[in-house]
Design a protein around this motif. Structure first.
Motif, PDB file in Angstrom:
ATOM      1  N   GLY A  70       0.779  -1.221   0.000  1.00 55.16           N
ATOM      2  CA  GLY A  70       0.000   0.000   0.000  1.00 55.16           C
ATOM      3  C   GLY A  70       0.812   1.273   0.000  1.00 55.16           C
ATOM      4  O   GLY A  70       0.234   2.361  -0.033  1.00 55.16           O
ATOM      5  N   ASP A  71       2.130   1.183   0.041  1.00 55.72           N
ATOM      6  CA  ASP A  71       2.973   2.369   0.162  1.00 55.72           C
ATOM      7  C   ASP A  71       3.540   2.796  -1.189  1.00 55.72           C
ATOM      8  O   ASP A  71       3.723   1.986  -2.097  1.00 55.72           O
ATOM      9  N   LEU A  72       3.834   4.082  -1.281  1.00 54.35           N
ATOM     10  CA  LEU A  72       4.568   4.626  -2.417  1.00 54.35           C
ATOM     11  C   LEU A  72       6.042   4.724  -2.044  1.00 54.35           C
ATOM     12  O   LEU A  72       6.383   5.134  -0.929  1.00 54.35           O
ATOM     13  N   ILE A  73       6.911   4.362  -2.974  1.00 52.86           N
ATOM     14  CA  ILE A  73       8.342   4.547  -2.774  1.00 52.86           C
ATOM     15  C   ILE A  73       8.701   5.949  -3.264  1.00 52.86           C
ATOM     16  O   ILE A  73       8.362   6.333  -4.385  1.00 52.86           O
ATOM     17  N   VAL A  74       9.374   6.735  -2.426  1.00 56.78           N
ATOM     18  CA  VAL A  74       9.753   8.111  -2.731  1.00 56.78           C
ATOM     19  C   VAL A  74      11.278   8.186  -2.785  1.00 56.78           C
ATOM     20  O   VAL A  74      11.953   7.816  -1.810  1.00 56.78           O
ATOM     21  N   VAL A  75      11.825   8.644  -3.892  1.00 56.34           N
ATOM     22  CA  VAL A  75      13.285   8.808  -3.995  1.00 56.34           C
ATOM     23  C   VAL A  75      13.600  10.206  -4.493  1.00 56.34           C
ATOM     24  O   VAL A  75      12.805  10.835  -5.194  1.00 56.34           O
ATOM     25  N   GLY A  76      14.768  10.699  -4.112  1.00 51.59           N
ATOM     26  CA  GLY A  76      15.176  12.039  -4.513  1.00 51.59           C
ATOM     27  C   GLY A  76      16.487  12.433  -3.870  1.00 51.59           C
ATOM     28  O   GLY A  76      17.414  11.623  -3.758  1.00 51.59           O
ATOM     29  N   LEU A 135      30.620   9.206   3.950  1.00 55.80           N
ATOM     30  CA  LEU A 135      30.691   8.930   2.519  1.00 55.80           C
ATOM     31  C   LEU A 135      29.493   9.412   1.720  1.00 55.80           C
ATOM     32  O   LEU A 135      29.595   9.605   0.521  1.00 55.80           O
ATOM     33  N   SER A 136      28.352   9.604   2.348  1.00 55.84           N
ATOM     34  CA  SER A 136      27.118   9.767   1.593  1.00 55.84           C
ATOM     35  C   SER A 136      26.658  11.203   1.460  1.00 55.84           C
ATOM     36  O   SER A 136      25.493  11.460   1.230  1.00 55.84           O
ATOM     37  N   LYS A 137      27.554  12.165   1.612  1.00 61.96           N
ATOM     38  CA  LYS A 137      27.161  13.558   1.426  1.00 61.96           C
ATOM     39  C   LYS A 137      26.749  13.790  -0.024  1.00 61.96           C
ATOM     40  O   LYS A 137      27.404  13.345  -0.950  1.00 61.96           O
ATOM     41  N   GLY A 138      25.662  14.503  -0.198  1.00 65.86           N
ATOM     42  CA  GLY A 138      25.174  14.752  -1.542  1.00 65.86           C
ATOM     43  C   GLY A 138      24.545  13.539  -2.175  1.00 65.86           C
ATOM     44  O   GLY A 138      24.577  13.391  -3.397  1.00 65.86           O
ATOM     45  N   MET A 139      23.950  12.670  -1.381  1.00 66.37           N
ATOM     46  CA  MET A 139      23.329  11.449  -1.896  1.00 66.37           C
ATOM     47  C   MET A 139      22.125  11.795  -2.764  1.00 66.37           C
ATOM     48  O   MET A 139      21.209  12.482  -2.334  1.00 66.37           O
ATOM     49  N   LYS A 140      22.129  11.298  -4.001  1.00 67.62           N
ATOM     50  CA  LYS A 140      21.086  11.621  -4.963  1.00 67.62           C
ATOM     51  C   LYS A 140      20.562  10.318  -5.557  1.00 67.62           C
ATOM     52  O   LYS A 140      21.280   9.604  -6.254  1.00 67.62           O
ATOM     53  N   TYR A 150      14.987  -1.947  -5.527  1.00 65.03           N
ATOM     54  CA  TYR A 150      16.268  -1.434  -6.006  1.00 65.03           C
ATOM     55  C   TYR A 150      16.150   0.081  -6.165  1.00 65.03           C
ATOM     56  O   TYR A 150      15.146   0.579  -6.686  1.00 65.03           O
ATOM     57  N   VAL A 151      17.160   0.802  -5.698  1.00 69.11           N
ATOM     58  CA  VAL A 151      17.223   2.244  -5.914  1.00 69.11           C
ATOM     59  C   VAL A 151      18.556   2.560  -6.574  1.00 69.11           C
ATOM     60  O   VAL A 151      19.549   1.847  -6.377  1.00 69.11           O
ATOM     61  N   ALA A 152      18.573   3.634  -7.353  1.00 72.18           N
ATOM     62  CA  ALA A 152      19.793   3.975  -8.080  1.00 72.18           C
ATOM     63  C   ALA A 152      19.839   5.472  -8.331  1.00 72.18           C
ATOM     64  O   ALA A 152      18.829   6.159  -8.258  1.00 72.18           O
ATOM     65  N   GLY A 153      21.031   5.947  -8.610  1.00 74.23           N
ATOM     66  CA  GLY A 153      21.211   7.367  -8.863  1.00 74.23           C
ATOM     67  C   GLY A 153      22.672   7.707  -9.000  1.00 74.23           C
ATOM     68  O   GLY A 153      23.415   7.082  -9.764  1.00 74.23           O
ATOM     69  N   SER A 154      23.103   8.694  -8.219  1.00 76.22           N
ATOM     70  CA  SER A 154      24.498   9.112  -8.219  1.00 76.22           C
ATOM     71  C   SER A 154      24.930   9.259  -6.765  1.00 76.22           C
ATOM     72  O   SER A 154      24.694  10.278  -6.132  1.00 76.22           O
ATOM     73  N   PHE A 155      25.534   8.210  -6.221  1.00 75.92           N
ATOM     74  CA  PHE A 155      25.914   8.232  -4.806  1.00 75.92           C
ATOM     75  C   PHE A 155      26.921   7.121  -4.521  1.00 75.92           C
ATOM     76  O   PHE A 155      27.083   6.173  -5.295  1.00 75.92           O
ATOM     77  N   GLN A 156      27.571   7.260  -3.409  1.00 74.68           N
ATOM     78  CA  GLN A 156      28.400   6.183  -2.872  1.00 74.68           C
ATOM     79  C   GLN A 156      28.278   6.189  -1.361  1.00 74.68           C
ATOM     80  O   GLN A 156      28.173   7.235  -0.724  1.00 74.68           O
ATOM     81  N   THR A 157      28.260   5.017  -0.797  1.00 77.67           N
ATOM     82  CA  THR A 157      28.151   4.873   0.644  1.00 77.67           C
ATOM     83  C   THR A 157      28.715   3.509   1.031  1.00 77.67           C
ATOM     84  O   THR A 157      29.217   2.767   0.173  1.00 77.67           O
ATOM     85  N   GLN A 158      28.639   3.180   2.306  1.00 74.86           N
ATOM     86  CA  GLN A 158      29.020   1.841   2.733  1.00 74.86           C
ATOM     87  C   GLN A 158      28.046   1.374   3.806  1.00 74.86           C
ATOM     88  O   GLN A 158      27.499   2.175   4.562  1.00 74.86           O
ATOM     89  N   VAL A 159      27.798   0.074   3.821  1.00 74.07           N
ATOM     90  CA  VAL A 159      26.844  -0.506   4.761  1.00 74.07           C
ATOM     91  C   VAL A 159      27.474  -1.733   5.408  1.00 74.07           C
ATOM     92  O   VAL A 159      28.418  -2.324   4.883  1.00 74.07           O
TER      93      VAL A 159
END
Length: 459
Positions: free
Chosen positions: A104-110, A146-151, A164-173
């Motif tokens: 029932g949820d919408l996925i929001v990315v930005g 690492l994730s400053k400016g995550m887009k 799955y989400v995608a864009g222009s970012f780098q991080t670590q988990v």
């Protein structure tokens, strides 16, 4: 009491709602997410979300909303019109389309970290909207170092448990199975059962000359593959044809796309895939972008093409008579009626109203049959005694062997009943539930809805 009213305000609404995202003002209140009651026609003043981005005065942004639904059509076997025109049928059947609800949820990315409300929740540019509040999806995607400016520009739902989400970012988990931190570049996978974010097992999108930006994802449930489009030309530093890639969930490998890549007219200049739509029924992947050539077939093609997955063939879809210039990836949408492409018409189109140049073209894919005949070879004559037999064989009425191979024909038209607009169109969206078969159209300062309906006219 106030506590009861607050609780009621946090309950998801029962009436059908249209969720709108962008930079806007509703009832003089600035917001990034707003909600319209489609039954009453009233905007919600409680469900107005304004997003914030750390160290930014411009606020957060939403790049994409993804509904937790899938549409299944069978358009090749049933047209969107009434087949029976007798007097007892005064209106057409509904479009032959079913709506499968995954959640029932919408996925929001930005590009956003939190909301302007008293919230210390860090969303890491991805969240889920249930009709009343924005919630986090999992934990740990953001890493402060690492994730400053995550887009995050795009998302795809792969069944009930995978996003799955995608864009222009780098991080670590943190990877509990490996007992170590693992890096994520530009594509992340969330599993709802394990409640963890992880990178793709094998392969990371890279670019030899540019900052990677993945602009579109499309999930193929039949082949369990994720199609990837954007601005890139390598995987793990190894060059691939630019603009397209595919991830196979069963093998865990991200590889070059079997359909090749995209270039400009000069093949040394990489093209960019800005939007993709997958027609599962016909096995066709539609690709839109900034490109002028398809590398696999070395074919000139301006900005829009169709890749047939089963045959591996490409068809260039650019048509001067129905040419529009999109404002972004949200301007292409697969609907029960065909592929819709919105934008501003060019000079040589057949669009009749130059005062309303922003309109929508429709592309219909239809199956065509190609019949291949295998020739039969006459028996060779070995003398006069065999001449009659040879002649009888050559004149026989044997049925040649025939083999049918499915292919598609693509036909353009303008969206019927839509008169165009004098302001840009930015997004197209399918309706669900009570509004399945409806297409919502959003642009500068306007929202519209379009649906298909035919009636029988008595002569």
């Amino acid at each position: 009491s106030s506590s009861k009213s607050d609780a009621a305000a946090n309950l998801p609404p029962k009436d059908p709602q249209l969720v709108v995202a962008g930079k806007m003002s509703v009832e003089n209140g600035a917001c990034n997410i707003a909600q319209l009651n489609l039954k009453t026609g009233e905007w919600s003043l409680q469900q107005r979300i304004q997003l914030s981005l750390y160290n930014s005065y411009s606020g957060g942004e939403v790049y994409s909303l993804l509904a937790n639904h899938t549409l299944v059509t069978n358009s090749n076997q049933k047209e969107f019109r009434a087949e029976d025109t007798s007097s007892k049928h005064t209106s057409a059947d509904r479009p032959h389309v079913s709506d499968t609800v995954i959640g029932g949820d919408l996925i929001v990315v930005g590009a956003f970290d939190t909301t302007y409300r008293n919230s210390q929740t860090t969303y890491c540019s991805v969240g889920k909207w249930d009709g009343s509040q924005l919630s986090k999806i999992g934990e740990g995607l953001c890493n402060s170092a690492l994730s400053k400016g995550m887009k995050i520009t795009t998302a795809a739902i792969a069944g009930p448990n995978d996003v799955y989400v995608a864009g222009s970012f780098q991080t670590q988990v943190w990877n509990g199975e490996k007992h170590e931190f693992v890096k994520i570049f530009n594509i992340a996978h969330f599993n709802a059962i394990d409640q963890v974010w992880l990178p793709l097992p094998v392969g990371q999108i890279t670019c030899s000359w540019c900052t990677v930006t993945i602009l579109a994802l499309a999930w193929d449930s039949e082949r369990r593959q994720l199609h990837v489009a954007g601005k890139f030309n390598a995987i793990d530093g190894n060059n691939i044809p630019a603009g397209l890639a595919v991830y196979d969930q069963d093998s865990g490998h991200l590889v070059a796309h079997p359909g090749g890549g995209l270039t400009m007219k000069n093949v040394t200049e990489d093209g960019v895939g800005t939007a993709i739509q997958l027609d599962k029924e016909n096995g066709v992947l539609y690709v839109m972008g900034a490109f002028e050539r398809l590398t696999a077939v070395n074919q000139a093609c301006l900005g829009l093409a169709a890749y047939e997955i089963n045959t591996g063939s490409w068809t260039c879809l650019a048509d001067p008579a129905h040419s529009v210039v999109p404002t972004g990836g949200g301007n292409m949408l697969l609907t029960p009626y065909g592929l819709l492409v919105a934008g501003k018409t060019t000079e040589n189109t057949t669009w009749p109203d130059s005062s309303r140049p922003y309109t929508i073209a429709v592309l219909k894919a239809t199956v065509k049959k190609k019949v291949y005949v295998e020739e039969t070879t006459p028996l060779e004559s070995e003398g006069d005694d065999n001449d009659d037999a040879s002649l009888r064989h050559m004149n026989s009425t044997e049925t040649p062997e025939k083999r049918a191979e499915a292919d598609h024909e693509f036909i353009w038209s303008w969206l019927p009943g839509f008169d165009g607009h004098d302001e840009p169109i930015h997004t197209l969206s399918n309706g669900f539930g009570d509004y399945v078969g409806t297409v919502f159209i959003g642009g500068d300062n306007f929202i519209a809805k379009w649906s298909y309906k035919t009636v029988t006219v008595k002569c």
